[in-house]
Design a protein around this motif. Structure first.
Motif, PDB file in Angstrom:
ATOM      1  N   SER A 763      44.990  29.968  43.339  1.00 44.36           N
ATOM      2  CA  SER A 763      44.776  31.609  43.584  1.00 44.36           C
ATOM      3  C   SER A 763      43.822  32.135  44.433  1.00 44.36           C
ATOM      4  N   TYR A 764      43.707  32.819  45.317  1.00 43.31           N
ATOM      5  CA  TYR A 764      42.712  33.208  46.214  1.00 43.31           C
ATOM      6  C   TYR A 764      41.892  34.346  45.939  1.00 43.31           C
ATOM      7  N   THR A 765      40.761  34.392  46.032  1.00 45.42           N
ATOM      8  CA  THR A 765      39.879  35.259  45.996  1.00 45.42           C
ATOM      9  C   THR A 765      39.108  36.074  47.168  1.00 45.42           C
ATOM     10  N   PRO A 766      39.045  36.712  47.859  1.00 53.84           N
ATOM     11  CA  PRO A 766      37.779  36.613  48.878  1.00 53.84           C
ATOM     12  C   PRO A 766      36.857  36.387  48.874  1.00 53.84           C
ATOM     13  N   THR A 767      35.645  36.923  47.681  1.00 51.51           N
ATOM     14  CA  THR A 767      34.143  36.182  47.878  1.00 51.51           C
ATOM     15  C   THR A 767      34.030  35.425  45.883  1.00 51.51           C
ATOM     16  N   VAL A 768      33.551  34.916  45.993  1.00 48.26           N
ATOM     17  CA  VAL A 768      33.065  33.856  45.133  1.00 48.26           C
ATOM     18  C   VAL A 768      32.750  35.674  43.810  1.00 48.26           C
ATOM     19  N   ALA A 769      31.745  36.310  44.631  1.00 54.66           N
ATOM     20  CA  ALA A 769      31.327  37.803  44.172  1.00 54.66           C
ATOM     21  C   ALA A 769      32.436  38.300  43.026  1.00 54.66           C
TER      22      ALA A 769
END
Length: 994
Positions: A763-769
């Motif tokens: 998966s991808y996430t723009p930021t950890v937050a």
């Protein structure tokens, strides 16, 4: 009649005649600009005043007349004694004017104008503050329909603009613009004073451009100033001022558009302003200073040494003619220093650089503390010192350059953009000093990341914030690289979190649940929620008309709205301070430190942040339950290689003849037969690989496999049974790496493959937050909204037919109905932006099978295309879809991003996450209309098969990443081989979120 009475009458009669004569000379000067007229006028008015006894009814007006005449003479001669004498007379005029007198507003206004001029001369802020108080009195005492109302408004606008230039407080400038617009709006087009009000408005709009960099502000300022000049007749005393002001706007327009014609016109106008001004005139140094700056700019375009020499000569004259103690003297020293520095860079003559440094020092020394221009002067001095260090190698010179950069970047006032430029210079000089960089570079980057956030603040629209962030793109990556070189993995992670996806982070903060705060202080939580909602609405709004198409009253309304937005932003900041003063809320909405990021990760799997910079490439891995992030250097990968992969991938996709067949892009070679399908262009990489295979293989060997090996993730033999779950990885790539398909990295040959799909579900996430935020939201779905909403658009306006979408949603609809899922579908003309949004509010999941359009210039304009009209991201963001769970964007390029802002995730997938969806299926580039229905059906079939047998309502969105991998695997089996045609068919599908 007694003799004494007769003498008094004669005296009063003489005083009256003298006052009339002086007033006539005063008006004659206003028409001719002849110094003799205003000199004689002041002398005659003095005599008239001397003959007027205390307590006489005409005393206030004669005091005011003399004061204003002295004010005009000061502006011609620059003699500050005239101004101080005039202010003394005007103060007394105000004191002796009875309350309620109809002339009182005029007295206040005239005194205010003189005080503002004294501020411009001396730089003493108390004079300007007093001027503003008097001018506000004039405005408040004057009815809106009074003939003097525009005059008093325009003066107040000018004073507030001067205050902005002195302190840098944007609130003063937004009020100034609003007031100037009101003055113009209240004035008929044929009014002879219209040019004055336009000049003031143009000046304030130019100041706004200087602060925001928005070219539309400058274009409007230039248009307004051109109109003001057109309304000024030849021979008018204000003509040189109007020429100078328009020339300044034209110079700015040259820089904004890189069109030399504007600079050429500016030079021509400024020469005319100088020619029209007699020697000895107080404004001559102003015109000379501007002309010198324009010529220096012209030199940078043409490289003509004669032009630069003339610029320096003119600037020397401007400095010489400026009286000691004049408030503008630092600016003139600074401009002369810049030109001398340019001469050094051309000639190499160290004497020129030494003098340039001296001029910059003088500018800094003469500038009062707190002045908004100080950061610019400090930065210029630092740059000249750095040039001297490069030439001579003197260590103390380098130290002083660093000291000035630091002082500029950390200055408590001044435009954030200017201070950010100094911070960039600060980190660059430290970065060049050694490898690894010195430890104090951490302080420099801390300041830099903070200043980035100040350049894109909440009072701006999202569109404007994105524009501001383009100039700082890449800085957080440089910061992380420096931190990693110094062994500060925690700092690297924090900077990547703070400096990337800034706009989406702001939007998330505006929507942050306040349960804990509400429990502690419900009133404070309520106020914060209300202000947040209003700020969000203001930020996500977009204009529908260009400024050329709206009326003056609409522009006034927009100016008022800008003021309101700024006030809202200030109120939000003040509420934050109030909240953070509460014990236990000290870190409320502050960037998350490393230890907090590690506490709220998904229970299983890895979050892999990959930073890439010209110096190094590294992975930072976060694992739930560990108290420190893991650092994995990637020495075999580089920024240069990453950029090459990105270019090769883009070139490979565009090397085909692209022809839109719905969501499918028909890719043909130059000899293509035009048949439907994707045909490979047989470009080859090393060892007979195609370009696509080479890119995927390079990513595997240099990036993904080293990470998997370090994490000791095992490969699972195929075919993999459902009950053997693969490891979960959330990729968080930075910079240009975000455009490359890490989730598909691997070795692909004609008969076999080894890839990340054999080891993990990606998966991808723009930021950890952003991922943490979705983990915190949980996964329980309200039964009243659980279900699936679908829409298909086989025939969208302005796009080709995509017949596969109808098949797609009908198949999913029947599948969902059979599985007992609450489902609704809209097709064709049934779908409008409004009913689509309303239905999205009523369902936890949405499936959009249609065309999509990404707008890289204005991300809020990215949209889904419908049969009639479209649904843009701005409209989606204005709905807080707090119960949203899963979005499947079965459309093209919904996670592509913008090359100018690789770390801001400006694509539809990130936008849907920001709108509230916990997970999103999207596409990196175009998808095939032939395959899309099968991928979607297999996706939902997996989710249905994996439902809890206890009978939970709806889908379990947490399994959506597995569902996508399963559906992609099924597609790969149907495609059989690993040709580019096959790879390009399945690689685009990506999963975002939890």
């Amino acid at each position: 009649m007694a003799l004494a009475d007769q003498e008094l009458e004669n005296t009063l009669s003489m005083a009256k005649r003298l006052n009339e004569d002086g007033f006539a000379l005063y008006h004659h000067f206003q028409r001719t600009g002849d110094l003799r007229d205003i000199t004689e006028s002041t002398e005659v008015l003095r005599k008239s005043l001397e003959l007027t006894p205390e307590g006489h009814a005409d005393l206030p007006i004669r005091l005011d007349d003399l004061g204003h005449a002295l004010y005009l003479r000061f502006h011609h001669t620059g003699d500050v004694n005239n101004l101080t004498e005039g202010i003394s007379a005007q103060r007394k005029a105000v004191e002796v004017t009875p309350d309620g007198d109809i002339e009182m507003p005029v007295r206040f206004s005239n005194l205010g104008a003189s005080l503002e001029s004294l501020f411009e001369r001396t730089g003493a802020l108390q004079h300007l503050n007093e001027a503003i108080i008097n001018q506000r009195n004039a405005v408040e005492l004057t009815p809106k329909d009074h003939r003097d109302a525009p005059t008093f408004l325009s003066n107040l606008g000018e004073f507030l603009q001067s205050l902005f230039k002195r302190t840098g407080d944007l609130q003063d400038l937004t009020e100034a613009i609003s007031i100037h617009r009101k003055a113009v709006e209240l004035t008929p087009d044929d009014d002879p004073d219209m040019s004055i009000w336009l000049n003031g408005l143009g000046s304030s709009m130019e100041s706004l451009y200087e602060r925001t960099g928005d070219l539309q502000d400058l274009i409007e300022a230039t248009s307004i100033r051109r109109r003001a000049l057109e309304l000024t007749p030849d021979g008018h005393p204000a003509l040189p001022t109007r020429l100078n002001n328009l020339a300044i706007s034209l110079e700015y327009l040259h820089y904004g558009t890189e069109d030399l014609k504007y600079l050429t016109e500016a030079v021509s106008m400024q020469r005319r302003a100088v020619d029209l001004t007699p020697d000895g005139h107080a404004k001559m140094p102003i015109w000379l200073n501007s002309l010198g700056s324009f010529l220096e700019s012209h030199f940078h375009i043409t490289g003509d040494l004669n032009v630069l020499t003339e610029a320096i000569s003119i600037q020397r004259r401007a400095v010489k003619l400026t009286p000691h103690g004049h408030a503008q003297l630092p600016t003139r020293f600074s401009n002369l220093g810049a030109s001398l520095q340019s001469l050094f860079e051309l000639s190499g003559d160290l004497q020129n650089l030494t003098e340039a440094i001296l001029m910059h020092r003088r500018a800094v020394e003469l500038t009062p503390d707190g002045h908004a221009a100080m950061p610019s002067y400090l930065n210029s001095l630092g740059f000249s010192l750095e040039l001297l260090f490069k030439r001579t190698g003197g260590h103390h010179t380098r130290t002083e350059a660093i000291s000035n950069y630091k002082a500029s970047a950390t200055y408590p006032s001044g435009p954030p953009y200017t201070r950010l430029q100094a911070a960039k210079n600060w980190v660059q000089i430290l970065n060049r000093s050694s490898s690894p960089p010195p430890a104090d570079i951490l302080t420099a980057f801390d300041t830099t990341i903070y200043l980035i956030t100040l350049t894109a603040t909440l009072e701006q629209t999202l569109e404007r914030r994105y524009t501001q962030l383009q100039d700082s793109s890449g800085l957080p990556l440089q910061a992380a690289s420096a931190a990693l070189a110094l062994g500060r993995v925690d700092k690297a992670l924090e900077w990547l979190e703070q400096g990337r996806c800034l706009v989406w982070g702001q939007l998330t903060n505006l929507r942050r649940p306040l349960d804990d705060l509400r429990h502690h202080n419900s009133d404070l939580a309520g106020r914060f929620t209300e202000v947040s909602k209003r700020l969000e609405a203001a930020g996500t709004s977009t204009g529908t008309k260009s400024r050329d198409d709206i009326s003056a009253s609409e522009k006034t309304s927009l100016a008022e709205k800008a003021r309101e937005n700024l006030n809202l932003s200030r109120e939000w900041d003040d509420l934050l301070v109030e909240i953070r003063a509460i014990p236990g809320f000290e870190t409320f909405l502050k960037p998350l430190p490393c230890n907090t990021l590690l506490k709220n990760l998904p229970e299983s799997g890895y979050v892999v942040v990959i930073n890439i910079d010209e110096r190094r490439c590294d992975a930072i891995v976060l694992v739930a339950g560990q108290d420190q992030p893991m650092h994995i250097p990637l020495p075999d990968f580089s920024l240069e290689r990453c950029e090459q992969y990105r270019k090769d991938l883009g070139a490979q996709l565009q090397s085909y003849s692209l022809r839109d067949r719905g969501r499918e892009i028909v890719l043909e070679s130059e000899e293509g037969d035009g048949k439907r399908g994707i045909r490979s262009v047989h470009f080859r990489g090393k060892r007979g690989e195609t370009v696509i295979q080479s890119i995927l293989g390079g990513l595997w060997k240099a990036v993904v496999k080293p990470i998997l090996q370090r994490l000791e993730v095992s490969k699972i033999d195929r075919p993999c049974p459902v009950q053997v779950p693969l490891t979960r990885i959330w990729w968080c790539p930075a910079g240009p790496l975000s455009f490359l398909p890490l989730h598909a990295a691997g070795i692909y040959t004609a008969t076999s493959s080894e890839s990340v799909l054999d080891y993990a579900v990606s998966s991808y996430t723009p930021t950890v937050a952003a991922l943490i935020d979705r983990v915190k939201k949980g996964h329980s779905i309200d039964k009243t909204i659980s279900g699936l909403f679908m829409t298909s658009q086989p025939n969208a306006v302005g796009a080709s037919s995509i017949p596969g979408t109808t098949k797609e949603i009908h198949s999913i609809y029947e599948l969902a109905k059979k599985g007992g899922i609450r489902v609704e579908k809209l097709e064709g003309s049934e779908t409008t932006a409004t009913n689509c949004l309303d239905t999205m509010m009523a369902f936890s999941s949405v499936h959009l099978a249609c065309h999509a359009s990404q707008n890289n210039q204005n991300p809020l304009g990215s949209r889904f295309l419908f049969h009639n009209g479209s649904l843009d991201l701005s409209s989606i963001l204005q709905r807080n879809l707090k119960n949203a769970d899963l979005a499947f964007l079965s459309a093209c390029q919904t996670s592509t991003g913008a090359q100018k802002l690789p770390d801001e995730a400006v694509h539809l997938a990130a936008g849907m996450l920001a709108a509230g969806y916990r997970r999103v299926v999207a596409t990196m580039w175009s998808i095939g209309d032939r395959h899309a229905p099968d991928v979607a059906v297999d996706f939902y079939q997996y989710l249905l098969d994996q439902r809890d047998p206890a009978g939970k309502v709806g889908f379990d969105g947490r399994k959506s990443a597995y569902a996508l991998q399963q559906s992609v695997e099924q597609l790969r089996l149907r495609l059989i081989d690993n040709t580019d045609q096959s790879l390009l068919a399945w690689i685009p599908y990506v999963h975002f979120g939890y």
